[in-house]
Enzyme design. Structure first.
Site, mmCIF file in Angstrom:
data_model
loop_
_atom_site.group_PDB
_atom_site.id
_atom_site.type_symbol
_atom_site.label_atom_id
_atom_site.label_comp_id
_atom_site.label_asym_id
_atom_site.label_seq_id
_atom_site.Cartn_x
_atom_site.Cartn_y
_atom_site.Cartn_z
ATOM 1 N N ARG A 10 0.836 -1.217 0.000
ATOM 2 C CA ARG A 10 0.000 0.000 0.000
ATOM 3 C C ARG A 10 0.866 1.261 0.000
ATOM 4 N NH1 ARG A 10 -1.755 1.229 6.174
ATOM 5 N NH2 ARG A 10 -0.282 -0.168 7.183
ATOM 6 N N GLU A 58 -18.843 4.022 0.185
ATOM 7 C CA GLU A 58 -18.058 3.373 -0.863
ATOM 8 C C GLU A 58 -18.848 3.158 -2.150
ATOM 9 O OE1 GLU A 58 -18.523 2.171 2.207
ATOM 10 O OE2 GLU A 58 -16.580 2.548 3.169
ATOM 11 N N PHE A 83 -14.489 -3.442 1.399
ATOM 12 C CA PHE A 83 -15.541 -2.497 1.018
ATOM 13 C C PHE A 83 -15.514 -2.194 -0.491
ATOM 14 C CE2 PHE A 83 -13.931 -1.312 5.352
ATOM 15 C CZ PHE A 83 -14.779 -2.194 6.003
ATOM 16 N N HIS A 109 -5.488 -3.446 2.358
ATOM 17 C CA HIS A 109 -5.903 -4.274 3.494
ATOM 18 C C HIS A 109 -6.640 -5.537 3.051
ATOM 19 C CE1 HIS A 109 -4.854 -0.455 5.246
ATOM 20 N NE2 HIS A 109 -4.981 -0.918 6.473
ATOM 21 N N ASP A 117 -7.789 -6.355 13.244
ATOM 22 C CA ASP A 117 -9.173 -5.930 13.006
ATOM 23 C C ASP A 117 -10.142 -7.112 12.850
ATOM 24 O OD1 ASP A 117 -8.803 -3.256 13.299
ATOM 25 O OD2 ASP A 117 -8.776 -2.779 11.160
ATOM 26 N N ARG A 167 -1.781 -4.581 3.951
ATOM 27 C CA ARG A 167 -1.493 -3.681 5.065
ATOM 28 C C ARG A 167 -0.092 -3.944 5.623
ATOM 29 N NH1 ARG A 167 -2.082 -4.608 10.772
ATOM 30 N NH2 ARG A 167 -2.064 -2.622 11.876
#
Lengths: 317, 280
Positions: A10, A58, A83, A109, A117, A167
């Protein structure tokens, strides 16, 4: 590997956006309130007038991106993979995919390595979802160098592209000076004759380690890095199937519909050989430090070694 | 508006209605009710309001229109054909296997279609994207989008509404075709979006309410929208579903089915008579 430099893909994405922004004065980047995490913040800082935060919406963002692309501008839209591919699936399918608008979706991610998470944010279905959309290109870079070159190359592609970035900081595997990315092409990382390992994303690093372990045990494994999951490189796969007779695919994704699915679909009608699909079994992830989560779900070099042996046993049975 | 212009637009809107019915009848499927209710607004947009060139459908500086209620495609096709984007003869091929006229608009195949739509709620967001793009590069074209009132049930409409006012997109005009009927019944029976103007006002939009079959009111609304600065405009056009065909008016069963031979002939006769009544 303590001395190996590690960078998340990323981060590479954020840098590539800034480079592209300089080359394309009309380029627009959208985010959905995750600019710090997706790294589009770098573009926002460099070109504040061409960055738009769509807020936590989104679906709207993906259709907005389609509208921008329809006016002829290069546009990237970013959020987490869950998303982008999940929440906004139908917008990506109908607003972007159906009219084949050249929107670039930078999804970060992806996979289990989101870590702490947990399952709600660990998207292991994005390859399957995005791959099923006609005309969609799906790319999952393995390291910093590949991610950057893939983004720069795909920006020139006249069609929609879905990128999956991670990530987690992962080892830099390739050399910026001699690595070249070609859309739709697999990359041979090591010759071999007993079995072929086809890897994508952060599993490429594990696959390199697995090949070494197999070598120490007298097993010759071919290794293919497959950054473009769609369109998949049929040529390199068919040659591998013919020449090594057994395949192991490995990915940080469900074993349903991802790289393994693509390889199996490709080879079943041309050169059917045993194919073991290594990845996340049909289950959700859970919270934990990324490396521990990956280990818990068996996304390790050791597991690839075991799968390679199984593929060879199937070939010889 | 002078009488000659009004007459000309009224006649054109009748031709659009006839083209829409023609298409739906030959396809044996489609959405006549919402096509007839939106016909006057679409006619005004393409024949008066918008800067378009049928010879150059991809002209970069053209105004854009996104039919967010994509199921009213028969009316949009009939409007575009009468405006000269393609032959009116094509209208009879609606929904046929080898036709460019898909059940819902496809921008890749049909000249004049600015966005592929059909899945409700998405068109307005794409229009917002176009308006945002224009602002970013200081292009002067305007962007229009036409929504159904039942479509307001889609959450994405309100995501788009929030964003458009936050970004001060005064080059964007949305029209709500408020015929008060959706596929399963009246809006109140299904899931009421009312009050519509207050909702858009709360989202930061300039609102205008009109009767959507009166060209004076339609023109005044679009002219007012051009004077609004710093916020998008929504025109809530109260309309009659099935407008112009007696048995279809205000009857939700004509949302999504085609008339058979007899009812088709009756519809064309009724519309034809209205048109003949306007001939000099």
């Amino acid at each position: 590997m303590a001395d190996v430099k590690k960078i998340a893909t990323r981060d590479s994405y954020g840098e590539a956006l800034v480079e592209l922004g300089a080359q394309n004065p009309d380029m627009i980047v959208l985010d959905a309130d995750l600019a710090h995490a997706t790294k589009t913040l770098a573009f926002q800082k460099a070109y504040p007038d061409r960055f738009f935060n769509c807020g936590i919406a989104e679906q709207n963002m993906m259709s907005i991106a389609a509208g921008i692309a329809a006016t002829g501008k290069l546009v990237f839209a970013s959020t987490f993979a869950m998303f982008a591919a999940g929440r906004a699936y139908e917008q990506v399918r109908n607003s972007i995919g159906y009219p084949h608008l050249p929107v670039k979706i930078g999804a970060t991610h992806g996979g289990l390595s989101v870590g702490e998470d947990g399952a709600s944010h660990q998207c292991c279905e994005d390859f399957a979802l995005m791959r099923a959309i006609p005309g969609m290109t799906v790319i999952c870079p393995a390291d910093y160098v590949e991610a950057k070159k893939a983004v720069l190359a795909a920006a020139k592609h006249d069609g929609p592209v879905y990128f999956r970035f991670g990530r987690l900081a992962v080892p830099v595997l390739f050399n910026e000076n001699d690595y070249s990315f070609e859309l739709g092409k697999g990359i041979l990382l090591g010759e071999g004759k007993d079995v072929t390992i086809v890897a994508t994303g952060l599993m490429v690093g594990e696959a390199i380690a697995a090949r070494e372990q197999l070598k120490n045990e007298g097993i010759s494994a071919r290794l293919i890095n497959m950054p473009t999951i769609k369109p998949i490189d049929r040529e390199i796969l068919v040659a591998a199937a013919r020449e090594t007779g057994a395949i192991v695919t490995t990915e940080e994704h469900s074993i349903i519909g991802g790289l393994g699915g693509a390889v199996a679909e490709t080879l079943s009608g041309i050169c059917p050989v045993p194919i073991i699909r290594h990845g996340v079994e049909d289950e959700f992830g859970h919270s934990g430090p990324a490396l521990e989560v990956l280990k818990h779900y068996g996304l390790t070099a050791e597991k690839i070694v075991a799968q390679a042996k199984q593929a060879i046993a199937l070939k010889n049975s | 508006m002078d009488e000659a212009k009004k007459k000309s637009l009224t006649k054109m809107a009748l031709r659009v209605r006839m083209g829409a019915i023609e298409g739906v009848f030959h396809a044996k499927s489609g959405h006549p009710g919402g096509s007839l209710s939106v016909a006057d607004v679409l006619t005004y947009l393409y024949f008066e309001e918008m800067k378009v060139d049928p010879q150059k459908p991809h002209w970069k500086d053209r105004d854009r229109c996104v039919l967010s209620k994509g199921h009213a495609a028969p009316a949009l096709y009939a409007t575009l054909a009468n405006r000269g984007f393609f032959s009116v003869d094509l209208l009879k091929t609606l929904r046929k296997i080898d036709s460019i006229l898909q059940g819902h608009p496809n921008m890749k195949q049909v000249p004049g279609i600015d966005m592929s739509t059909g899945s409700l709620g998405q068109g307005i967001s794409t229009a917002v994207g176009m308006a945002l793009s224009a602002k970013t590069s200081e292009d002067s074209y305007r962007v229009y989008t036409v929504l159904g009132d039942g479509e307001l049930g889609e959450g994405q409409v309100w995501e788009a509404a929030m964003f458009a006012s936050a970004k001060k997109l005064d080059n964007l005009v949305a029209v709500i075709d408020n015929n008060n009927l959706q596929i399963d019944g009246s809006l109140e029976e299904v899931n009421s979006p009312y009050p519509i103007p207050e909702k858009f006002q709360a989202f930061g939009w300039h609102t205008i309410e009109i009767f959507g079959h009166d060209f004076d009111q339609i023109e005044a609304a679009f002219q007012e929208a051009r004077t609004v600065k710093g916020k998008p405009t929504v025109i809530i056009a109260r309309t009659v579903k099935g407008k112009g065909v007696s048995y279809m008016e205000n009857n939700f069963i004509w949302h999504g089915q085609a008339p058979g031979q007899d009812l088709y002939e009756q519809a064309m006769k009724e519309l034809g008579e209205q048109l003949a009544g306007l001939e000099d």
